[in-house]
Scaffold this active site. Structure first.
Site, short mmCIF file in Angstrom:
data_model
loop_
_atom_site.label_atom_id
_atom_site.label_comp_id
_atom_site.label_asym_id
_atom_site.label_seq_id
_atom_site.Cartn_x
_atom_site.Cartn_y
_atom_site.Cartn_z
N ASN A 16 -1.21 -9.92 -0.88
CA ASN A 16 -2.42 -9.29 -0.35
C ASN A 16 -2.68 -7.96 -1.03
O ASN A 16 -1.76 -7.23 -1.38
CB ASN A 16 -2.32 -9.13 1.18
CG ASN A 16 -1.82 -7.76 1.59
OD1 ASN A 16 -2.57 -6.79 1.64
ND2 ASN A 16 -0.52 -7.67 1.87
N PHE A 33 -6.13 -1.68 3.53
CA PHE A 33 -6.34 -1.03 4.83
C PHE A 33 -7.79 -1.19 5.31
O PHE A 33 -8.44 -0.22 5.73
CB PHE A 33 -6.00 0.47 4.77
CG PHE A 33 -4.55 0.80 4.64
CD1 PHE A 33 -3.56 -0.16 4.75
CD2 PHE A 33 -4.16 2.11 4.40
CE1 PHE A 33 -2.23 0.17 4.63
CE2 PHE A 33 -2.82 2.46 4.27
CZ PHE A 33 -1.85 1.49 4.38
N SER A 47 2.54 0.97 1.82
CA SER A 47 1.69 -0.09 1.31
C SER A 47 1.42 0.14 -0.17
O SER A 47 1.15 1.26 -0.59
CB SER A 47 0.36 -0.12 2.07
OG SER A 47 -0.56 -0.99 1.42
N ASN A 62 -1.19 -0.93 -1.71
CA ASN A 62 -2.61 -1.18 -1.96
C ASN A 62 -3.52 0.02 -1.77
O ASN A 62 -4.74 -0.10 -1.87
CB ASN A 62 -3.09 -2.33 -1.07
CG ASN A 62 -2.34 -3.62 -1.36
OD1 ASN A 62 -2.10 -3.96 -2.51
ND2 ASN A 62 -1.93 -4.31 -0.31
N THR A 63 -2.95 1.19 -1.47
CA THR A 63 -3.71 2.44 -1.40
C THR A 63 -3.14 3.37 -2.45
O THR A 63 -1.96 3.73 -2.39
CB THR A 63 -3.61 3.09 -0.01
OG1 THR A 63 -4.22 2.23 0.95
CG2 THR A 63 -4.32 4.44 0.01
N LYS A 78 7.57 3.48 8.28
CA LYS A 78 7.70 2.17 7.63
C LYS A 78 7.88 2.36 6.13
O LYS A 78 7.05 3.01 5.48
CB LYS A 78 6.47 1.31 7.91
CG LYS A 78 6.60 -0.11 7.37
CD LYS A 78 5.52 -1.02 7.92
CE LYS A 78 5.73 -2.46 7.48
NZ LYS A 78 4.75 -3.38 8.09
N ASN A 114 8.04 -3.05 4.24
CA ASN A 114 6.69 -3.45 3.90
C ASN A 114 6.74 -4.55 2.83
O ASN A 114 7.80 -5.10 2.55
CB ASN A 114 5.92 -2.22 3.39
CG ASN A 114 4.44 -2.27 3.76
OD1 ASN A 114 3.79 -3.30 3.63
ND2 ASN A 114 3.91 -1.15 4.22
#
Length: 355
Positions: free
Chosen positions: A126, A130, A193, A195-196, A227, A256
């Protein structure tokens, strides 16, 4: 990181998945499933049946963070991004639901397509970014869920707004903290994450220490957990664990998604087609378990450690509990095993207890 074949594939849902869902865009399939989840608590007959059929046995209760969890098994962040399915997920047997990741500002996330299956690996890639309606909107949904007569424990996972520079991350996190901590049973700080842009840099101690200190102070009596990523080396994992103890935080969530693509069974063309993003599912199981064991070497005994990554079966959940996890979470298994997954886990844990 290695792929795992220890994933059950029998039953009606496997037929539905293999014939229908696998042909559907994964994000569309998720939204379709979510409509069903939200409908579960609406109809009295279905609600009563689900409570009787899926409610965890009382012997599975876990006390931690000053709370009683109906089961050690819950839903990881990312599944219910806007806190719209808390009641339904609880009715399906999950002991806790970690909603989010929620950012201070509403944001649409990355462009679609942004969710991809690697079916041979029982994995998902993915790069959602967010996508959520923001902290103000989430506060309303969480507030309503808190008043439900029968509900799971509600964790709230917060992250950095994409438009906010990393140097201004603390103020951005504090907006979410002040809005959501009073409504959360526990608060999870997402600094992991992939993805940021720049987010994972917040795991470096010189940035992580002031961030977690500020959130801890603003959260009041709400337990705060951090996390972390599976891609940290063992020394970095130990450093975070020691920091959690020094700051008196309530716990760690490990882990994560991963950037690694090692050991996958899927064809190289399928992996390349999925592209960038975080990988979750069975290939993450080994590393997630390793990180759990490293953390347990350094964090205080009373610290809550939530293990997440590659868990599909009750035996795998029990393995995490035996290795020192206080609670266990899943996400990708729901996509592959369907809405009765939590029931299967809870019944399996009960059978293991009896043995």
């Amino acid at each position: 990181m290695t792929s795992s074949g220890d994933v059950p594939e029998s039953g009606w849902y496997h037929f539905v998945f293999s014939k229908f869902f696998v042909r559907m865009d994964p994000e569309r399939a998720h939204h379709l499933a979510f409509r069903v989840i939200r409908a579960v608590p609406i109809f009295p007959g279905i609600r009563a049946l689900s409570r009787r059929y899926t409610h965890p046995h009382r012997s599975l209760r876990v006390t931690t963070l000053g709370l009683t969890f109906p089961s050690p098994f819950g839903v990881a962040a990312g599944f219910d991004k806007d806190a719209r399915g808390i009641a339904g997920l609880g009715a399906l047997g999950f002991g806790h639901v970690e909603v989010g990741t929620i950012t201070a500002r509403p944001q649409p996330g990355n462009d679609r397509p942004r969710l991809f299956r690697l079916v041979r690996d029982h994995a998902v890639v993915n790069r959602m970014g967010f996508n959520n309606g923001g902290a103000v909107k989430a506060a309303g949904a969480i507030g309503r869920a808190r008043h439900l007569r029968s509900r799971p424990v509600i964790g709230v996972n917060i992250g950095k707004s994409r438009v906010v520079d990393v140097d201004d991350a603390i103020d951005d996190y504090l907006v979410s903290t002040r809005l959501l901590a009073p409504l959360a049973d526990y608060l999870a700080v997402n600094v992991s994450s992939p993805n940021t842009p720049g987010l994972r840099g917040l795991q470096e101690l010189d940035r992580l220490t002031p961030l977690l200190t500020a959130i801890r102070d603003a959260a009041g009596t709400t337990p705060v957990l951090v996390k972390i990523a599976p891609d940290l080396d063992d020394d970095a994992v130990r450093d975070v664990g020691l920091l959690v103890g020094e700051l008196g935080l309530s716990g760690v969530i490990a882990t994560n998604t991963t950037l690694s693509r090692e050991g996958l069974l899927s064809a190289a063309a399928d992996v390349e087609r999925a592209g960038a993003g975080g990988l979750s599912g069975a290939p993450l199981a080994a590393r997630s378990l390793e990180v759990l064991k490293v953390l347990r070497e350094v964090v205080p005994a009373e610290t809550c450690v939530i293990s997440v990554g590659g868990v599909f079966t009750a035996a795998q959940v029990q393995e995490r509990l035996d290795a020192g996890a206080t609670l266990v979470q899943g996400y990708t298994g729901f996509l592959y095993l369907g809405p009765l997954w939590a029931r299967q886990i809870n019944r399996g844990l009960r059978d293991l207890q009896r043995r």
